[in-house]
Design an enzyme around this catalytic site. Sequence first.
Site, PDB file in Angstrom:
ATOM      1  N   TYR A  57      33.420 -85.178   2.490  1.00 17.75           N
ATOM      2  CA  TYR A  57      34.510 -84.302   2.476  1.00 17.75           C
ATOM      3  C   TYR A  57      33.673 -82.935   2.040  1.00 17.75           C
ATOM      4  O   TYR A  57      33.132 -82.534   1.366  1.00 17.75           O
ATOM      5  CB  TYR A  57      35.371 -84.562   1.461  1.00 17.75           C
ATOM      6  N   GLU A  59      35.735 -79.423   2.726  1.00 13.17           N
ATOM      7  CA  GLU A  59      36.480 -78.519   2.835  1.00 13.17           C
ATOM      8  C   GLU A  59      35.889 -77.198   2.345  1.00 13.17           C
ATOM      9  O   GLU A  59      35.392 -77.014   1.279  1.00 13.17           O
ATOM     10  CB  GLU A  59      37.852 -78.473   2.116  1.00 13.17           C
ATOM     11  N   ASP A 210      38.185 -68.317  27.139  1.00  8.32           N
ATOM     12  CA  ASP A 210      38.121 -69.781  26.941  1.00  8.32           C
ATOM     13  C   ASP A 210      36.808 -70.248  27.543  1.00  8.32           C
ATOM     14  O   ASP A 210      37.059 -70.403  28.983  1.00  8.32           O
ATOM     15  CB  ASP A 210      39.261 -70.453  27.072  1.00  8.32           C
ATOM     16  N   THR A 236      34.553 -75.802  23.917  1.00  7.11           N
ATOM     17  CA  THR A 236      34.321 -77.247  23.504  1.00  7.11           C
ATOM     18  C   THR A 236      32.583 -77.558  23.670  1.00  7.11           C
ATOM     19  O   THR A 236      32.275 -76.617  24.417  1.00  7.11           O
ATOM     20  CB  THR A 236      34.779 -78.370  24.445  1.00  7.11           C
ATOM     21  N   LYS A 239      31.139 -80.613  27.414  1.00  4.89           N
ATOM     22  CA  LYS A 239      31.306 -80.313  28.695  1.00  4.89           C
ATOM     23  C   LYS A 239      29.937 -80.193  29.080  1.00  4.89           C
ATOM     24  O   LYS A 239      29.109 -81.074  28.982  1.00  4.89           O
ATOM     25  CB  LYS A 239      32.611 -79.487  28.957  1.00  4.89           C
ATOM     26  N   ARG A 245      31.936 -84.493  21.118  1.00  2.00           N
ATOM     27  CA  ARG A 245      33.055 -84.017  21.302  1.00  2.00           C
ATOM     28  C   ARG A 245      33.460 -82.897  20.060  1.00  2.00           C
ATOM     29  O   ARG A 245      33.156 -83.180  19.061  1.00  2.00           O
ATOM     30  CB  ARG A 245      34.441 -85.086  21.287  1.00  2.00           C
TER      31      ARG A 245
HETATM   32  N1  DSN Z   1      41.152 -81.933  29.282  1.00  2.09           N
HETATM   33  C1  DSN Z   1      40.176 -80.882  29.284  1.00  2.09           C
HETATM   34  C2  DSN Z   1      39.688 -80.815  30.717  1.00  2.09           C
HETATM   35  O1  DSN Z   1      39.531 -81.958  31.373  1.00  2.09           O
HETATM   36  O2  DSN Z   1      39.366 -79.995  31.231  1.00  2.09           O
HETATM   37  C3  DSN Z   1      40.715 -79.769  28.802  1.00  2.09           C
HETATM   38  O3  DSN Z   1      40.880 -79.936  27.379  1.00  2.09           O
END
Ligand code: DSN
Length: 432
Positions: A57, A59, A210, A236, A239, A245
């Site tokens: 933990y 925080e 984004d 994120t 990707k 993730r």
């Molecule tokens: N679900 C994601 C995507 O596939 O682009 C975005 O959050």
Amino acid sequence: MTPTSPFTGWLDADPEIKRLLDDELTRQRTTLQLIASENFTSPAVLAASGSVLTNKYAEGYPGRRYYGGNQVVDEVETLAIERLKTLFGAEHANVQPHSGANANLGVYKALLEPGDTILAMRLDQGGHLTHGSPASITSKVWNFVSYGLTPASDDPDHPGEMIDLDQVRSLALEHRPKLIVAGATAYARTIDAKDYREIADEIGARLMFDLAHPAGLVAGGAHPSPVGIADVVTFTTHKTLRGPRGGAILCSEELAKKIDGAIFPGLQGGPLEHAIAAKAVAFREAMDPSFSVYAHQVVTNAAALAAALEAQGFRLVSGGTDNHLVLVDLRGFDADLTGKEAQEVMDRAGITANRNTIPDDPRSPFVTSGLRLGTAAETTAGMGTAEMAVIAELIGRSLRQRNDETALAAVRADVGDLCSRFDPYPSLAGSA
Ligand code: DSN
């Protein structure tokens, strides 16, 4: 000596989950992974994700924690922050968001009051759920105004379905949003932050970019960076960036305190330090010159896939691609074929992709008329432009012969042959 620990060793104690993890590794190795938001992360990232940091933990932030025992964790998180700042040339980084959705929520919370107006891209035009979809909590808390794409065009020299910047500007002037959001989840063309900056400056709005989809392309120098142009950049890490993730936020020093406070304690409790360690590993990998070669190859492969799909008779939304994905309008290929059916047929043939709405889709988001395909994962596995042509042929063949199980089995066998030459995890024996 009698052992005092209850643990007997890795997953041998849980044969059901061990088998399922082995099954998933086999699935990833033996079928084509074309979901544009997925990738194969490195064994080093997998190791950090599965480390003892999951027990801790923490925080708070490095040097300001609400729990003891965080000396090591502070070093891990500081390393992740410093690597991320270096990777993107940012003044401030927050590596704690559990996801891209949380990163976006955190920015809204930091910069706005409930009820304030945000201008963002509509879901069925390529935007994300957190860009104000009626199904997302974002639309209940803030007042979203949505922009979309220009109309479709048959002129190959002037393809339509591009972000309608004139519309962005006129909506901005009409509604005076406090925040403009650039970025998309299903848009195949380059989005230039400078275009949005001009509009935001005209009305005194903040600009959030984004970057979830092209983050790895920007890190690898294959795409223009919004860092230093947008006030805040969210993304994120799993990707094109090829990490674990999770989410992250970049901003100027001026906004650092607000952004950090909005993520913790505003939105989240304890950060996932095992994920943060894995993010740090991925950021280091993305600084290696080989990652730039990878990012450029992802783009080259997507262009090759786009051309080969067009040769198979598919119409591409926006007339092609500049990034890692293509959005296919299935209606020209077969008016009766929905995105849902195409995804299911391709699953049977060992080709993993996701159905997607296309602009002004006459079908529901659950059924759709489109398919979204990405090249990030199979480029990691080593595939190049020759394999992209083969993949387009396999997709065309499976969808043309979708009611013929023997033909689909033949495609499945060809997919297996292709994948056997491009194993993303040659060093993993099983139970990844
Ligand atoms: N679900 C994601 C995507 O596939 O682009 C975005 O959050």
